[in-house]
Design a protein around this motif. Structure first.
Motif, short mmCIF file in Angstrom:
data_model
loop_
_atom_site.label_atom_id
_atom_site.label_comp_id
_atom_site.label_asym_id
_atom_site.label_seq_id
_atom_site.Cartn_x
_atom_site.Cartn_y
_atom_site.Cartn_z
N LEU A 1 0.83 -1.21 0.00
CA LEU A 1 0.00 0.00 0.00
C LEU A 1 0.86 1.25 0.00
O LEU A 1 0.58 2.22 -0.74
CB LEU A 1 -0.93 -0.02 1.22
N LEU A 2 1.90 1.28 0.82
CA LEU A 2 2.80 2.43 0.83
C LEU A 2 3.54 2.56 -0.49
O LEU A 2 3.83 3.67 -0.95
CB LEU A 2 3.79 2.32 1.99
N GLY A 3 3.87 1.41 -1.11
CA GLY A 3 4.52 1.46 -2.42
C GLY A 3 3.62 2.09 -3.47
O GLY A 3 4.07 2.90 -4.30
N CYS A 4 2.31 1.76 -3.45
CA CYS A 4 1.37 2.39 -4.39
C CYS A 4 1.30 3.90 -4.16
O CYS A 4 1.32 4.68 -5.13
CB CYS A 4 -0.02 1.77 -4.22
N GLY B 1 10.97 -4.21 -3.49
CA GLY B 1 10.43 -5.09 -4.52
C GLY B 1 9.12 -4.58 -5.08
O GLY B 1 8.87 -4.68 -6.28
N SER B 2 8.27 -4.01 -4.22
CA SER B 2 6.99 -3.50 -4.70
C SER B 2 7.17 -2.25 -5.56
O SER B 2 6.48 -2.07 -6.56
CB SER B 2 6.07 -3.18 -3.51
N VAL B 3 8.11 -1.39 -5.20
CA VAL B 3 8.33 -0.16 -5.95
C VAL B 3 8.95 -0.46 -7.31
O VAL B 3 8.63 0.18 -8.31
CB VAL B 3 9.21 0.81 -5.14
N THR B 4 9.84 -1.46 -7.37
CA THR B 4 10.51 -1.80 -8.63
C THR B 4 9.87 -2.98 -9.36
O THR B 4 10.33 -3.34 -10.45
CB THR B 4 11.98 -2.15 -8.36
N GLN C 1 -0.24 0.15 -9.88
CA GLN C 1 0.71 1.19 -10.29
C GLN C 1 1.81 0.59 -11.16
O GLN C 1 2.22 -0.56 -10.96
CB GLN C 1 1.36 1.86 -9.06
N PRO C 2 2.30 1.37 -12.15
CA PRO C 2 3.52 0.94 -12.86
C PRO C 2 4.72 1.03 -11.95
O PRO C 2 4.69 1.71 -10.91
CB PRO C 2 3.61 1.94 -14.02
N SER C 3 5.79 0.37 -12.30
CA SER C 3 6.98 0.38 -11.44
C SER C 3 7.63 1.76 -11.45
O SER C 3 7.27 2.64 -12.24
CB SER C 3 7.99 -0.66 -11.93
N PHE C 4 8.58 1.95 -10.56
CA PHE C 4 9.27 3.24 -10.46
C PHE C 4 9.92 3.61 -11.78
O PHE C 4 9.82 4.76 -12.24
CB PHE C 4 10.32 3.15 -9.35
#
Length: 706
Positions: free
Chosen positions: A314-317, A497-500, A537-540
């Protein structure tokens, strides 16, 4: 006469006699050149010995390259990048120690302490921006652009070796700013490794006397991206897997060994240099932990690791959405856009000065452990002890951090706040500060700060669980306390991992710490976090590609989308400039004036549009240069007849689409074969063409229907 015809006429060789059409020899001609060559050869001593030496060197080269020349160049790439990475770390450490020394030497005068704390990183960041911008326009992370290149798109001068020095100096200055700016070096180092690989590829071409091969260049770039990650963390296996996940939509298994060999050489050399520098007694993990292995976690703690993965997802989104929004807003705002276009160092000074003021230790920085370096952050967060139990015996920090590695946790203590308060405040402030730092126009990586942020999330949850269950989750029997450091490992892997959008961060955590006890719960947390983030979301790096509008194909994010119902006929380009096989000078000239394509389809005739092949633009230009234009002066004697099919090489069509091919299949072919353009035929007749632009437009319309 058209402008293109004029340019063609101007590019004809100068030695052609415009009056008679014959070649006019220069005075002295070949006889003079031969005399020069003879005179140069005659004075060189020992011609027989030199001939034998050249023959001996050729035999040695053949013996060395018998096993394959790739091994040597990959070894050189790994060792070279490891040496640069290690020397950069040493220089950054010296510069940061100089900053701490200056901060302590000014005494207790608050104004001087503030100036020494804020001006030092501001000056370094401004120099990094100005120096990098003055030499190369490619100052950013590097991974989004390299990801675009690996799909077959050519970005001019992006891999030029002239940018190497500017990137090294700029990245060193950025890292020397420390945790004030809170940035890393993974992305730029991948770019540096790619530039070195491209240069070594050209050297290999000159040594082996082979033609420059685009596939060979891609093979070197695939190995370079693994080396870039491996020489930062000293983790060869996860370096290869992470680079594949981040930068490759499809991966050729034949390149697997190249990545592993180069990454292993780089990681081994990186850790070996630490031993030679007396930093360690033997080769060990970069962030070596002391977590327990006999009983790392209770089975019931799996539930909390799942919660940790959900929180990180959730924080990554939220992070990805806010970062992409701010990056676009900064580019669209009139003031910031003007600064980024004309006065980038001024924008850098303003942002870094704000960040340095917030992290000033006597102020809010004391609540964020701002005196720690990026490495100290991870070392402290991976501590195997429970901070909540140590607080009662903690003393105030009088010495600068780094004297006692086991006392780094005390930087998180504050007289007016608990451990939970400082960790929560760190997460709250670094969330928007890191997003703001990603807009800085300087060489910087963003994986390490994301990694640290995730470790702080895990540490906070782990300390909370340890507070709720001081004897462990089983009140009966021997106490088996919760280890918050294990949650920090899982948090670092799950959030990064979630962000990338990667799973290999699980193995990266294990390799960098040398701890495998928490492998299964870490994998579980990473999978949960990725399941949430990849859905929304798309990745960073994909988000950066979107904001920068790089020529990259977007993903078809779900199989439930109607990508199988949309066919090529609905979005293909119907007006295609084609040439008849029997076309002459005028037809070719009209086609070149009408389109700037790199290749043109060739059909059987104007009345029969059966596709027979393609011809390159360079071939057509050569065809025009060798034939007489109808409006040329009477004295110009070039060929007056000739057709396209007899004078140009027509390449056969290896692949073509049907109008009923689905969007999903076309997207898969473009990604797999790195295509730029493909023609569409119906029963062999040319009816259109599909390029990346049409494919991207179709995917965007499918994802966002009007």
């Amino acid at each position: 006469m058209s402008s293109f015809a004029n340019s063609v006429r101007q590019r004809r060789p100068r030695w052609e006699d415009r009056r008679g059409g014959a070649e006019t020899p220069r005075p002295g001609g070949l006889q003079e050149e031969e005399r020069v060559l003879v005179s140069e050869q005659s004075w060189r001593p020992c011609p027989e010995a030199r001939r034998r030496l050249r023959g001996c060197l050729e035999r040695v080269k053949r013996q060395l390259f018998r096993v394959g020349e790739d091994w040597y160049f990959l070894f050189v790439l790994g060792v070279l990048m490891a040496t640069i990475s290690f020397m950069m770390d040493i220089l950054v450490s010296r510069l940061y120690q100089a900053h701490l020394w200056l901060y302590q030497e000014v005494g207790d005068i608050l104004v001087l302490k503030y100036l020494s704390w804020s001006m030092y990183p501001t000056a370094l960041a401004a120099f990094s921006t100005g120096f990098s911008q003055s030499i190369t326009p490619h100052w950013s992370s590097g991974i989004p652009e390299l990801k675009t290149i690996l799909t077959g798109v050519v970005l001019e001068d992006y891999l030029a070796i002239q940018n190497f020095g500017a990137k090294v100096v700029g990245l060193t200055c950025t890292l020397a700013c420390g945790s004030t700016v809170f940035l890393g070096k993974v992305g730029p180092f991948v770019h540096l490794s790619a530039m070195a690989a491209a240069y070594l590829g050209k050297m290999r071409t000159s040594v082996t006397k082979e033609y420059e091969n685009k596939f060979k260049q891609n093979e070197m770039l695939v190995a370079a991206q693994a080396v870039g990650v491996a020489t930062v963390f000293g983790a060869p296996i996860s370096g290869v897997l992470f680079s594949i996940e981040v930068m490759s939509s499809h991966f050729a298994v034949r390149d697997y060994w190249r990545g592993f060999f180069a990454a292993t050489c780089g990681a081994f050399m990186f850790r070996l240099l630490a031993v030679f520098n007396s930093e360690q007694e033997t080769i060990a993990a970069v962030f070596k932990s002391e977590l327990k292995i006999d009983f790392p976690f209770d089975l019931l703690e799996t539930f909390f690791f799942v919660i940790l993965g959900a929180v990180c997802g959730l924080l990554g989104c939220a992070f990805l959405f806010c970062q992409r929004w701010l990056l676009a807003a900064v580019r669209e705002n009139r003031l910031t856009a003007k600064l980024l276009a004309t006065d980038k160092p001024i924008y850098t000074v303003l942002v870094v000065l704000l960040l340095a003021s917030i992290t000033f230790p006597p102020g809010l920085g004391r609540l964020m452990a701002s005196r720690l370096t990026m490495k100290d952050y991870l070392t402290s967060l991976f501590d195997n002890r429970t901070w909540g139990m140590l607080v009662s015996n903690a003393s105030s920090v009088a010495d600068p951090p780094g004297v006692d590695p086991r006392g780094l946790w005390q930087e998180w203590c504050h007289p007016s706040a608990t451990i939970f308060g400082t960790l929560a405040f760190f997460l709250l402030m670094k969330f928007w500060m890191l997003i703001l730092a990603t807009t800085l126009p300087l060489p910087a990586g963003y994986f390490m700060p994301i990694f640290i942020y995730g470790a702080a999330i895990g540490r906070l949850l782990g300390e909370t669980v340890a507070l709720l269950f001081p004897r462990g989750l089983h009140p009966k029997g021997d106490p088996r306390p919760v280890i918050p450091g294990g949650y920090a490992l899982a948090g670092a892997a799950a959030f990064s991992g979630s962000v990338t959008h990667t799973i290999s961060t699980t193995l990266l955590v294990c390799e960098t710490t040398g701890h495998l006890g928490h492998l299964l719960p870490v994998v579980l947390a990473v999978l949960v976090a990725n399941a949430i983030t990849q859905k929304h979301q798309p990745s960073f790096y994909d988000g950066t590609i979107i904001v920068k509008k790089l020529p990259f194909l977007p993903r078809i994010r779900s199989r439930h989308m109607a990508s199988y119902q949309v066919v090529v006929e609905e979005f293909m380009e119907r007006r295609v400039v084609a040439l008849a096989k029997g076309g002459g000078f005028e037809e070719v000239l009209v086609a070149l004036d009408a389109s700037a394509d790199a290749e043109y389809p060739v059909v059987e005739s104007a009345g029969s549009p059966t596709l027979v092949g393609t011809v390159s633009r360079a071939q057509l230009v050569a065809f025009l240069q060798s034939h007489k234009h109808p409006q040329a002066p009477p004295g110009e004697k070039l060929a007056t007849t000739g057709i396209l099919g007899d004078n140009c090489t027509i390449e056969p069509i290896m692949l073509q689409l049907s109008p009923w091919t689905s969007l999903h299949q076309a997207h898969h072919l473009f990604e797999l074969l790195k295509l730029q353009r493909i023609f569409v035929t119906r029963f062999g007749e040319l009816v259109g063409a599909v390029s990346r632009a049409e494919l991207r437009r179709a995917i965007e319309e499918l994802a966002n229907p009007k």
